[in-house]
Enzyme design. Sequence first.
Site, PDB file in Angstrom:
ATOM      1  N   TYR A 292       0.839  -1.163  -0.136  1.00  0.00           N
ATOM      2  CA  TYR A 292      -0.164   0.039   0.057  1.00  0.00           C
ATOM      3  C   TYR A 292       0.855   1.320  -0.026  1.00  0.00           C
ATOM      4  O   TYR A 292       0.335   2.401  -0.458  1.00  0.00           O
ATOM      5  CB  TYR A 292      -1.108  -0.149   1.140  1.00  0.00           C
ATOM      6  CG  TYR A 292      -1.887  -1.077   1.290  1.00  0.00           C
ATOM      7  CD1 TYR A 292      -2.048  -2.058   0.152  1.00  0.00           C
ATOM      8  CD2 TYR A 292      -3.074  -0.826   1.883  1.00  0.00           C
ATOM      9  CE1 TYR A 292      -3.212  -3.143   0.190  1.00  0.00           C
ATOM     10  CE2 TYR A 292      -4.246  -1.638   1.788  1.00  0.00           C
ATOM     11  CZ  TYR A 292      -4.301  -2.760   0.790  1.00  0.00           C
ATOM     12  OH  TYR A 292      -5.051  -3.676   0.799  1.00  0.00           O
TER      13      TYR A 292
ATOM     14  N   LYS B  79       3.055 -15.205   2.734  1.00  0.00           N
ATOM     15  CA  LYS B  79       3.133 -16.199   1.344  1.00  0.00           C
ATOM     16  C   LYS B  79       4.426 -16.468   1.017  1.00  0.00           C
ATOM     17  O   LYS B  79       4.865 -16.434   0.043  1.00  0.00           O
ATOM     18  CB  LYS B  79       2.089 -15.387   0.445  1.00  0.00           C
ATOM     19  CG  LYS B  79       1.969 -15.963  -1.067  1.00  0.00           C
ATOM     20  CD  LYS B  79       1.160 -17.163  -0.789  1.00  0.00           C
ATOM     21  CE  LYS B  79       0.907 -18.166  -2.066  1.00  0.00           C
ATOM     22  NZ  LYS B  79      -0.125 -18.910  -2.029  1.00  0.00           N
TER      23      LYS B  79
ATOM     24  N   ASP C  22      -3.566 -18.060   1.866  1.00  0.00           N
ATOM     25  CA  ASP C  22      -4.534 -18.597   1.168  1.00  0.00           C
ATOM     26  C   ASP C  22      -5.099 -19.549   2.107  1.00  0.00           C
ATOM     27  O   ASP C  22      -6.212 -19.789   2.218  1.00  0.00           O
ATOM     28  CB  ASP C  22      -4.270 -18.994  -0.159  1.00  0.00           C
ATOM     29  CG  ASP C  22      -2.850 -19.806  -0.085  1.00  0.00           C
ATOM     30  OD1 ASP C  22      -2.280 -19.874   0.785  1.00  0.00           O
ATOM     31  OD2 ASP C  22      -2.553 -20.748  -1.202  1.00  0.00           O
TER      32      ASP C  22
ATOM     33  N   ASP D   7      -5.502  -6.548   5.887  1.00  0.00           N
ATOM     34  CA  ASP D   7      -6.679  -6.031   4.977  1.00  0.00           C
ATOM     35  C   ASP D   7      -7.967  -6.886   4.674  1.00  0.00           C
ATOM     36  O   ASP D   7      -9.093  -6.625   5.244  1.00  0.00           O
ATOM     37  CB  ASP D   7      -6.475  -5.024   3.578  1.00  0.00           C
ATOM     38  CG  ASP D   7      -7.542  -4.077   3.467  1.00  0.00           C
ATOM     39  OD1 ASP D   7      -8.363  -3.834   3.941  1.00  0.00           O
ATOM     40  OD2 ASP D   7      -7.486  -3.586   2.323  1.00  0.00           O
TER      41      ASP D   7
ATOM     42  N   ASP E 139     -11.303  -8.303   7.274  1.00  0.00           N
ATOM     43  CA  ASP E 139     -12.828  -8.244   6.649  1.00  0.00           C
ATOM     44  C   ASP E 139     -13.329  -9.352   6.792  1.00  0.00           C
ATOM     45  O   ASP E 139     -14.717  -9.685   7.223  1.00  0.00           O
ATOM     46  CB  ASP E 139     -12.892  -7.810   5.033  1.00  0.00           C
ATOM     47  CG  ASP E 139     -13.064  -6.223   5.140  1.00  0.00           C
ATOM     48  OD1 ASP E 139     -12.470  -5.374   6.023  1.00  0.00           O
ATOM     49  OD2 ASP E 139     -13.539  -5.817   3.987  1.00  0.00           O
TER      50      ASP E 139
HETATM   51  C1  IPM Z   1      -9.560  -0.477   5.606  1.00  0.00           C
HETATM   52  C2  IPM Z   1      -9.827   0.008   4.599  1.00  0.00           C
HETATM   53  C3  IPM Z   1      -8.608   0.904   4.012  1.00  0.00           C
HETATM   54  C4  IPM Z   1      -7.295   0.074   3.963  1.00  0.00           C
HETATM   55  C5  IPM Z   1      -8.883   1.506   2.540  1.00  0.00           C
HETATM   56  C6  IPM Z   1     -10.269   2.517   2.524  1.00  0.00           C
HETATM   57  C7  IPM Z   1      -7.630   2.523   1.928  1.00  0.00           C
HETATM   58  O1  IPM Z   1     -10.093  -1.038   3.573  1.00  0.00           O
HETATM   59  O2  IPM Z   1      -9.324   0.410   6.672  1.00  0.00           O
HETATM   60  O3  IPM Z   1      -9.270  -1.528   5.774  1.00  0.00           O
HETATM   61  O4  IPM Z   1      -7.083  -0.473   2.849  1.00  0.00           O
HETATM   62  O5  IPM Z   1      -6.503   0.063   4.679  1.00  0.00           O
HETATM   63 MG    MG Z   2     -10.025  -2.741   4.404  1.00  0.00          MG
END
Ligand code: IPM
Ligand code: MG
Length: 363
Positions: free
Chosen positions: A143, A192, A224, A248, A252
């Site tokens: 990133y 990985k 994975d 990231d 989620d």
């Molecule tokens: C998060 C979000 C951010 C990230 C984006 C919006 C840049 O997905 O905080 O997880 O990837 O860090």
């Molecule tokens: Mg995110």
Amino acid sequence: MKTYQLAVMKGDGIGPEIVDECIKVLDRVGARFGFGFAYQSCLMGGCAIDATGVPLPDETVRICKAGDAVLLGAVGGVKWDTLPGHLRPEAGLLGIRAALGLYANLRPAKIFEPLRGASPIREDIIGEGLDIMVVRELTGGIYFGARGRREEGGVPGAYDTESYTVPEIERIARVGFTLAQQRSGRLCSVDKANVLESSRLWRETVNRLAREYPGVALSHMYVDNCAMQLVRNPGQFDVIVTSNLFGDILSDEASMISGSIGMLASASLGDSSNGGGSFGLYEPIHGSAPDIAGQGVANPLATILSGAMLLRYTLGEPAAADAIEAAVNRVLAEKRTPDIWQQGYEKCGTAAMGDAVAAALNG
Ligand code: IPM
Ligand code: MG
């Protein structure tokens, strides 16, 4: 009375609505435990682009640095999606993390007992008391690596770069080891390493540090496989430490196990972030949900719980943090916002949920 200084970035979409509810709850918990808050608003993301032309004004960085901690709603929206990368709201988010040196992102994925039935994962798979802590490296990796467009063999192409230095890996690994020590003693480092050189360095570095933490049972897992194991047997995990990109994605995924991404909080910590007492930025892990913005239906609980993390990790007010978490559990037994609503519960909106949590703090 002690007054804590909080920098507040409400952001875009549902950001302002959910942050208002968190502030409501913080004020109430402060009144109960004998401290207060002074809030200083600042702009970041789409709202900052509209007002100043850039997603992260210098003024915002200054205000954040001056505060005891930072509270953030969410940023982004379709309106700004066609801007060049460095002018998008997301650049503001990455920029503030970097400007404040917040390299350690703690994302707890915890099952709220009253929400057990709301998880898309079968109850027998979730097992008892699921509680995973994803520790995501936040200011390095792909990133923040070099990226761009270039021709390859005469055709248009693009590239992004994943790179880590040993000190970057060491400091995030130490956060993982320390949290594991404070919890069940299990740390899983996710990489990985079968493909990526940066992952091989990651694994070597984590292994070397492990000697300093003899009480921690360290394991390694490919990303994975980890994505698969999280839905196959999430109870095997306690603390997961991983890179920016993998964290990231996995956070989620882990969040959904708990029932709704609308429930999960996060802390982004800087130096001395060995599990407590350091400067930090607190935000829900979900986004700005422009589709439901302004309707008063967004779930404010992830932001309210981020307020609890702020009390715990930066302000050193664990009793107040516990009180908020207990109040949330109590309210969930009766009321639900639409994202977590089930038959038999009262459906409520954003403000009513905030009111209910604030009221439950007195109980
Ligand atoms: C998060 C979000 C951010 C990230 C984006 C919006 C840049 O997905 O905080 O997880 O990837 O860090
Ligand atoms: Mg995110």
